[in-house]
Design an enzyme around this catalytic site. Structure first.
Site, short mmCIF file in Angstrom:
data_model
loop_
_atom_site.label_atom_id
_atom_site.label_comp_id
_atom_site.label_asym_id
_atom_site.label_seq_id
_atom_site.Cartn_x
_atom_site.Cartn_y
_atom_site.Cartn_z
N THR A 41 4.69 -3.73 18.54
CA THR A 41 4.42 -3.78 17.27
C THR A 41 5.26 -3.06 16.69
O THR A 41 6.18 -2.92 16.07
CB THR A 41 2.93 -3.91 15.81
OG1 THR A 41 2.44 -5.44 17.33
CG2 THR A 41 2.68 -4.55 14.91
N CYS A 42 4.77 -1.17 16.41
CA CYS A 42 4.65 -0.50 15.82
C CYS A 42 6.75 -0.22 16.09
O CYS A 42 7.03 -0.47 14.56
CB CYS A 42 4.63 1.00 16.20
SG CYS A 42 5.33 2.82 15.20
N CYS A 47 5.11 -0.15 11.86
CA CYS A 47 5.99 1.35 10.95
C CYS A 47 6.90 1.25 10.96
O CYS A 47 7.57 1.42 10.06
CB CYS A 47 4.97 1.92 12.25
SG CYS A 47 3.62 2.18 13.26
N LYS A 50 8.81 -1.55 8.92
CA LYS A 50 8.71 -1.31 7.70
C LYS A 50 8.55 -0.21 7.08
O LYS A 50 9.55 -0.09 5.96
CB LYS A 50 6.90 -1.46 7.66
CG LYS A 50 5.89 -0.74 6.53
CD LYS A 50 5.68 0.54 6.08
CE LYS A 50 5.17 0.96 7.16
NZ LYS A 50 4.02 1.15 7.62
N TYR A 176 -3.86 -2.24 4.43
CA TYR A 176 -2.95 -1.65 4.14
C TYR A 176 -1.63 -2.16 4.16
O TYR A 176 -0.86 -2.07 3.69
CB TYR A 176 -2.05 -0.87 6.10
CG TYR A 176 -3.26 0.37 6.26
CD1 TYR A 176 -2.88 1.81 6.01
CD2 TYR A 176 -4.60 0.49 6.70
CE1 TYR A 176 -3.36 2.36 7.12
CE2 TYR A 176 -5.21 1.26 7.11
CZ TYR A 176 -4.13 1.85 7.33
OH TYR A 176 -5.86 3.77 8.16
N GLU A 180 0.98 -2.21 0.87
CA GLU A 180 2.63 -1.35 1.59
C GLU A 180 4.03 -1.93 1.27
O GLU A 180 4.68 -2.22 0.40
CB GLU A 180 2.56 -0.93 2.90
CG GLU A 180 1.87 0.40 3.43
CD GLU A 180 1.83 0.39 4.71
OE1 GLU A 180 2.15 -0.27 5.42
OE2 GLU A 180 1.80 1.98 5.06
N ARG A 197 -10.04 -9.11 -2.53
CA ARG A 197 -11.41 -9.66 -2.94
C ARG A 197 -12.52 -8.86 -3.57
O ARG A 197 -13.19 -9.45 -4.19
CB ARG A 197 -12.07 -10.94 -1.54
CG ARG A 197 -12.38 -9.85 -0.36
CD ARG A 197 -13.06 -10.40 0.84
NE ARG A 197 -12.64 -9.75 2.04
CZ ARG A 197 -13.25 -10.12 3.00
NH1 ARG A 197 -13.65 -12.24 3.64
NH2 ARG A 197 -13.51 -9.73 4.10
N HIS A 429 6.64 27.92 -3.40
CA HIS A 429 6.87 28.42 -4.93
C HIS A 429 8.24 27.56 -5.07
O HIS A 429 9.26 27.71 -5.10
CB HIS A 429 6.30 28.69 -5.49
CG HIS A 429 6.21 28.25 -7.11
ND1 HIS A 429 5.23 27.42 -7.78
CD2 HIS A 429 7.09 28.82 -8.32
CE1 HIS A 429 6.12 27.35 -8.99
NE2 HIS A 429 6.55 28.32 -9.38
#
Ligand code: NDP
Length: 458
Positions: A41-42, A47, A50, A176, A180, A197, A429
């Site tokens: 899937t990833c 991931c 996506k 998620y 996204e 909901r 900074h």
């Protein structure tokens, strides 16, 4: 009894591949069975693609911003088909790398669907394989029965394979995937309505992130419909009709089902819990001795790095000399909305419910890059500190680079950092991250209700 293999892994996703390679590194003879493409899937449907779509969506903001920085920007347009072709080439490249890594480690790849036929036996088509250990790493897939008619809707898998985007879309769900894709599609020119909901998206996340998420989606043009998940969905010609709780029916040409994912357990023959996930003990053993499970199929923390960490820990335990378990009590995660958000540690509510008296440090500002061009995007940061021992319990952030910043701070929290450590750290900074070491006074201190048992988070 001798077996053909030391380990058979079911599923060549991130977790299965990581476990198999680590086991092979320890000298184990390993086979990995995969019924679809290698990568899981990833890499193929989650991931990676996506995030590639998120990068595409970010350009929508970047073009507008560039004008404020003195650029003349010509006409812009997004071509999903071109993105699609590049994405397919990239996932194919990554699949190739995964295949090479398996081959390089000496892992045997068996292509087909596996069925566990006994404690040490796996059947793939007409082939029977045996092993000392079987590892289930079969992941999860989108649910298609959460709402009557939801099966007519597209899933995130389908979305990532579209050649053209719809003009209008509804997204059902508030987790998620829902937020996204809502954030991305809105920037790619789609008119998005988000139907969920609860009163806010991202149930379970810190209230600050949930509120900021809703505000950012609204600012991007997403129509929010809290408390308005459809009761039923029907197909009517080329439209999908969403029947809402208040008897209203709204029609959309395209609807995304983002109502969750369910473990892939068909053919496993293992004990499942009430949510249909493979039950494991703390050592990742299932109800059957010698059969182990990791990652999304166990439905605990459904995140790629968790599956990878569990796979490696299990391989080290079974075949190496360093038995260990993975601590899931403080796993950082990110939601790739725009701007993105990230967290490590409990939400404020969770921390208080767990018995902590919590000092809450917060800051909110318009980042320099945005302020310069008159943008309204805001960065928000929150530290939760245990008032008794000064330990930093959690970090939450929404804003540019939040996932990158929180990943680094997760190391500090794992090391047990206190607020005093943050205070002693000199800022870099000018950055947004420096605000995390410049928060001086808590905005509030929240004590648990008197009756809360002192079940403190570790
Ligand atoms: P989530 O569990 O995050 O969200 C599911 C959503 O669907 C919730 O908003 C839930 O509502 C809603 N829902 C469930 N059933 C119904 C119903 N019957 N009617 C209406 N709404 C319903 O699932 P996702 O599919 O978004 O993501 C799956 C998993 O994948 C995530 O849990 C996460 O672990 C992983 N993931 C991680 C990502 C990342 O790390 N960035 C990105 C994408 C996925 P409610 O809240 O009201 O229950």
């Amino acid at each position: 009894m001798t077996h053909e293999f030391d380990l058979i892994t079911l599923g060549a996703g991130s977790g299965g591949v990581a476990a198999s390679r680590r086991a092979a590194l320890h000298g184990a003879k390993v086979a990995i069975v995969e019924g679809r493409r290698v990568g899981g899937t990833c890499v193929l449907r989650g991931c990676v693609p996506k995030k590639l779509l998120m990068y595409a969506a970010q350009h929508g903001d970047a073009f507008a911003e560039a004008r404020g920085y003195g650029w003349t920007v010509g006409e812009t347009a997004f071509d999903m088909a071109r993105w699609q072709a590049s994405k397919s080439a990239e996932t194919a490249r990554l699949e190739g790398i995964y295949r090479q890594m398996l081959a390089g480690a000496g892992v045997t790849l068996v292509e087909g669907w596996a069925r566990i036929a006994g404690p040490h036996t796996v059947v793939v088509g007409d082939r029977t394989l045996t092993a000392r250990h079987i590892l289930v790493a079969t992941g999860a897939a989108p649910v298609t029965d959460s709402i009557p008619g939801i099966e007519h809707c597209a899933t995130s898998d389908d979305l990532l394979d579209l050649a053209a985007l719809p003009d209008r879309a509804a997204i059902v769900g508030g987790g998620y995937i829902a937020v996204e894709f809502a954030a991305m599609l809105a920037r790619l020119g789609v008119q998005v309505a988000l139907h969920y909901r609860d009163r806010l998206p991202l149930r379970g996340f810190d209230e600050m992130l949930r509120t900021a998420c809703a505000a950012a989606l609204q600012a991007a043009g997403v129509q929010l419909h809290p408390g308005a998940a459809p009761r039923r969905i029907e197909r009517s010609g080329t439209s999908l009709l969403l029947e809402l709780g208040d008897e209203r029916i709204v029609a959309f040409p395209w609807v995304l089902n983002a109502t969750g994912r369910r473990p892939n357990t068909a053919g496993l023959g293992l004990a499942l819990d009430a949510r249909g996930a493979v039950q494991v003990d703390a050592g990742l053993q299932t109800s059957v001795p010698g059969v182990w499970a990791i990652g999304d199929v166990t439905d605990r923390k459904n995140l790629t790095p968790v599956a990878i960490a569990e796979g490696r820990a299990l391989a080290d335990t079974l075949f190496g000399s360093t038995p260990r378990t993975v601590d899931l009590s403080r796993v950082a995660s990110a939601v790739f909305t725009l701007p993105p958000m990230a967290s490590v540690g409990p939400s404020e509510d969770e921390a208080v419910r767990a018995g902590h008296t919590v000092q809450v440090f917060e800051t909110e500002f318009r980042p320099m890059r945005q302020a310069f061009v008159g943008g309204q995007e805001r960065t928000r940061m929150k530290l939760l500190v245990d008032a008794h021992d000064d330990r930093v319990l959690a970090v939450h952030m929404v804003g540019t680079d939040a996932p990158e910043i929180v990943q680094s701070l997760a190391v500090a929290l794992t090391a047990g950092a206190t607020k005093a450590h943050f205070d002693r750290t000199i800022a870099v900074h000018p950055t947004a991250a420096e605000e995390f070491v410049l928060m001086r006074e808590p905005v509030r201190t929240v004590a648990p209700p008197a009756a809360t048992p002192a079940a403190r988070l570790s």
